[in-house]
Enzyme design. Structure first.
Site, PDB file in Angstrom:
ATOM      1  CB  THR A   1     -21.819  39.002  -8.522  1.00  0.00           C
ATOM      2  OG1 THR A   1     -22.337  37.770  -8.020  1.00  0.00           O
ATOM      3  CG2 THR A   1     -21.425  38.818  -9.965  1.00  0.00           C
TER       4      THR A   1
ATOM      5  NE  ARG B   1     -25.267  45.161  -6.852  1.00  0.00           N
ATOM      6  CZ  ARG B   1     -25.342  44.747  -8.086  1.00  0.00           C
ATOM      7  NH1 ARG B   1     -26.238  43.844  -8.413  1.00  0.00           N
ATOM      8  NH2 ARG B   1     -24.553  45.248  -9.019  1.00  0.00           N
TER       9      ARG B   1
ATOM     10  CB  SER C   1     -27.242  46.540 -10.747  1.00  0.00           C
ATOM     11  OG  SER C   1     -27.313  46.196 -12.094  1.00  0.00           O
ATOM     12  CG  HIS C   2     -30.562  43.977 -11.946  1.00  0.00           C
ATOM     13  ND1 HIS C   2     -29.215  43.961 -11.684  1.00  0.00           N
ATOM     14  CD2 HIS C   2     -31.067  42.842 -11.419  1.00  0.00           C
ATOM     15  CE1 HIS C   2     -28.903  42.850 -11.050  1.00  0.00           C
ATOM     16  NE2 HIS C   2     -30.003  42.146 -10.871  1.00  0.00           N
TER      17      HIS C   2
ATOM     18  CG  ASP D   1     -28.964  48.155 -15.402  1.00  0.00           C
ATOM     19  OD1 ASP D   1     -28.413  49.006 -16.123  1.00  0.00           O
ATOM     20  OD2 ASP D   1     -28.343  47.500 -14.531  1.00  0.00           O
TER      21      ASP D   1
ATOM     22  CG  ASP E   1     -25.797  50.096 -12.725  1.00  0.00           C
ATOM     23  OD1 ASP E   1     -26.677  49.366 -13.229  1.00  0.00           O
ATOM     24  OD2 ASP E   1     -24.646  49.697 -12.472  1.00  0.00           O
TER      25      ASP E   1
ATOM     26  CG  ASP F   1     -24.258  47.905 -15.470  1.00  0.00           C
ATOM     27  OD1 ASP F   1     -25.485  47.732 -15.379  1.00  0.00           O
ATOM     28  OD2 ASP F   1     -23.448  47.540 -14.590  1.00  0.00           O
ATOM     29  NE  ARG F   2     -27.823  43.552 -14.857  1.00  0.00           N
ATOM     30  CZ  ARG F   2     -28.226  42.424 -14.312  1.00  0.00           C
ATOM     31  NH1 ARG F   2     -29.370  41.895 -14.674  1.00  0.00           N
ATOM     32  NH2 ARG F   2     -27.507  41.832 -13.391  1.00  0.00           N
TER      33      ARG F   2
ATOM     34  CD  GLU G   1     -21.542  39.205 -17.063  1.00  0.00           C
ATOM     35  OE1 GLU G   1     -21.245  38.379 -16.212  1.00  0.00           O
ATOM     36  OE2 GLU G   1     -21.888  40.364 -16.788  1.00  0.00           O
ATOM     37  CD  GLU G   2     -26.807  35.184 -17.444  1.00  0.00           C
ATOM     38  OE1 GLU G   2     -28.029  35.364 -17.487  1.00  0.00           O
ATOM     39  OE2 GLU G   2     -26.085  35.516 -16.482  1.00  0.00           O
ATOM     40  CB  SER G   3     -26.811  38.888 -16.298  1.00  0.00           C
ATOM     41  OG  SER G   3     -25.470  39.335 -16.439  1.00  0.00           O
TER      42      SER G   3
ATOM     43  CE  LYS H   1     -23.884  44.289 -16.357  1.00  0.00           C
ATOM     44  NZ  LYS H   1     -23.207  43.971 -15.091  1.00  0.00           N
TER      45      LYS H   1
ATOM     46  NE  ARG I   1     -28.511  35.272 -11.372  1.00  0.00           N
ATOM     47  CZ  ARG I   1     -29.464  36.123 -10.986  1.00  0.00           C
ATOM     48  NH1 ARG I   1     -30.738  35.831 -11.174  1.00  0.00           N
ATOM     49  NH2 ARG I   1     -29.147  37.265 -10.396  1.00  0.00           N
TER      50      ARG I   1
END
Ligand code: G16
Length: 542
Positions: A19, A23, A114-115, A278, A280, A282-283, A364-366, A377, A497
């Site tokens: 995505t 990773r 990321s997270h 998060d 990095d 972006d969240r 996004e929902e995430s 983001k 998910r």
């Protein structure tokens, strides 16, 4: 003294970007040649980097600087003209996107998972961003993957590491290395977009703010912007020093992993406004006093009120959400007469809409929200837009939500994650569900009746590219919806998910899991999650 060396190598299986880039477990990346193979494949997949300018940085997790040193040596050996790096290798993902854009770079390499947790036994990641500052689209990641399958050698410069601790410009082999303050240009952009005076006045009035940087990259950004420039009380930013393993935590801003913040915000004497971001940067998570805002609702509120911030005063050209994100923003778009797009999961799918001026805000929902100010983001951006809106409306977060639901209705929403399922079991579950889709319309599922069922496919309205098999979407009579898909960011087994939503035009005070109970029952009847996985319930509910 530096020399360039060509090292023979061979393809390493499994270097397929998901995505958001590649990773894997950190130790996988630390295997000899693993990172080098992938980086050379980036260079090859994008047609070489000779004479180009790149931005390179990461979220400071374990292996960040070592990986950057390798990338710099490989960029020099392949003839890059210049690489711009954040001091000590630090750049938040949105700040990297901004730097690519403002410095006119040809692209960038961002290091982050990321997270996901960091450390030698946790996760690491790498992705390539284009000259617009956004994640490479699938055509490019496919070319990079293809290069990983045929690679025969990589080029690297021998010699000492670069000094990333001192800001300034210096030669590194044949190229120029520019080490920049990671925060300065990003903070300047935020000052342009938001009414800093209004936010400053709000914070001066005794308003209490708590921002949890979760020991991750946004600490220095948040201290500079929220405390120094906007005058939040010193200490308002907590867990502000980035650490290579995020203090041993899980830098994912949701009620589960940011529990300390949730507890503080639900305490009787809690702060007025809480937020987290998060690994990095972006969240984001937004929470008012006693009032958690789901990411889908946050997107809807921002879409309805963005014009209160100077950067968006002329209105929004359109909005976009990923398909599993709730339809709350669709209702705002419809009421305001704006176009609304539903894309597959992955920020890369928003890039064309933003570049073409078809959408201004995306989410996004995430826990990701952003706009056309960069092509990623942006966690702190969302926090600042919220603060700007609250400062102008002079309302609490709970009041803003109540007003929003009164106007648009409430879309109850939740995501249930089943983590580290055996890959075969997860694939079988999705295959069986996909196989049943044709017969579902009209069929009863628990107490609901299926209205439509599809495997989501997206045709990009700008370049016509098609992304298929992006998740199973089932709508029920009466307006409820469920989406099932497998995560593309995990590093262990498969993560299923399940995204659940139900619209209620009038009753806004229900517990979301209670409001969604009929949808939860229906999806169990259709997908048989418990029987297939042996799990009695989800591992994480957000
Ligand atoms: C990435 C993507 C997002 C996506 C998220 C979760 O975010 O950029 O678009 O929503 O992963 O993806 P998945 O459901 O496949 O795990 P991040 O913050 O991890 O870079």
């Amino acid at each position: 003294m530096t020399t360039q060396t060509r090292i023979a190598t061979q393809p390493i299986p499994g270097q397929k970007p998901g995505t958001s880039g590649l990773r894997k477990k950190t130790r996988v990346f630390m295997q000899p040649g693993y990172l080098e193979n992938f980086v050379q494949s980036i260079w090859d997949g994008i047609g070489g980097i000779a004479g180009k300018t790149l931005v390179v940085g990461g979220d400071g997790r374990f292996f960040n600087e070592a990986a950057i040193q390798t990338i710099l040596k490989m960029a020099a050996a392949s003839g890059a003209a210049r690489v711009i790096v954040g001091q000590n290798g630090f750049l938040s993902t949105p700040a990297a996107s901004n730097l690519i854009r403002v410095r006119g770079a040809d692209g960038g390499v961002i290091l982050s998972a990321s997270h996901n947790p960091g450390g030698p036994d946790e996760d690491f990641g790498i992705k390539y961003n284009m000259s617009n500052g956004g994640p490479a689209p699938e055509g490019v990641t496919d070319a990079i993957f293809a290069a990983t399958e045929t690679i025969a050698h990589y080029d690297i410069q021998e010699g000492p590491d670069a000094d990333l601790s001192v800001i300034g410009e210096r030669p590194f082999g044949v190229m120029t290395l520019t080490v920049v303050d990671p925060v300065a240009e990003y903070a300047a952009l935020m000052e342009k977009l938001f009414d800093f005076k209004a936010i400053r006045d709000l914070l001066k009035s005794g308003y209490q703010l708590r921002f949890d940087a979760m020991h991750a990259i946004t600490g220095p950004y948040a201290v500079e912007i929220l405390e120094r420039r906007l005058g939040a009380a010193p200490g308002s930013v907590v867990n502000a020093v980035p650490s290579p393993d995020f203090g041993g935590g899980h830098p994912d801003p949701n009620p589960v992993w940011a529990k300390d913040l949730m507890d503080a915000m639900y305490a009787p004497d809690g702060p007025d406004f809480g937020a987290a971001s998060d690994g990095d940067g972006d969240r984001n998570m937004i929470v008012g006093k006693g009032c958690y805002v789901t990411p889908s609702d946050s997107l809807a509120v921002l879409a309805a009120n963005a014009q209160l911030a100077p950067g968006y005063a002329s209105g929004l050209k359109g909005v976009a959400r990923s398909m599993p994100t709730s339809c709350a923003v669709d209702r705002v778009a419809e009421a305001r007469g704006m176009p609304c797009y539903a894309t597959p999961t992955g920020w890369k799918f928003f890039g064309n809409l933003l570049d073409a001026g078809m959408a201004t805000l995306c989410g996004e929902e995430s826990a990701g929200t952003g706009s056309d100010h960069v092509r990623e983001k942006d966690g702190l951006w969302a926090v600042l837009l919220w603060l700007n809106i609250l400062a102008v409306k002079k309302q609490s977060v709970a009041e803003v939500m109540a007003e929003h639901w009164a106007e648009f209705g409430r879309t109850y929403y939740s995501r249930h994650d089943y983590e580290a399922i055996e890959t075969g079991v997860a694939n079988d579950l999705m295959a069986a569900l996909r196989g049943s889709l044709g017969g579902l319309p009209g069929q009863a599922a628990g107490d609901l009746v299926v209205e439509s069922a599809e495997d989501f496919s997206y045709t990009d309205p700008v370049d016509g590219s098609v992304a298929s098999r992006q998740g199973v979407q089932i709508r029920f009579e009466g307006g409820a919806r469920v989406v099932l898909r497998l995560s593309g960011t995990g590093t262990e087994g498969a993560t299923l998910r399940v995204y659940l939503e139900r619209f209620d035009p009038a009753d806004f005070g229900q517990d979301p899991q209670g409001a969604l109970a009929p949808v939860i029952k229906a999806v169990e009847a259709l997908a048989g999650i418990a029987a297939r996985t042996g799990r009695s319930g989800p591992d994480v509910i957000t």
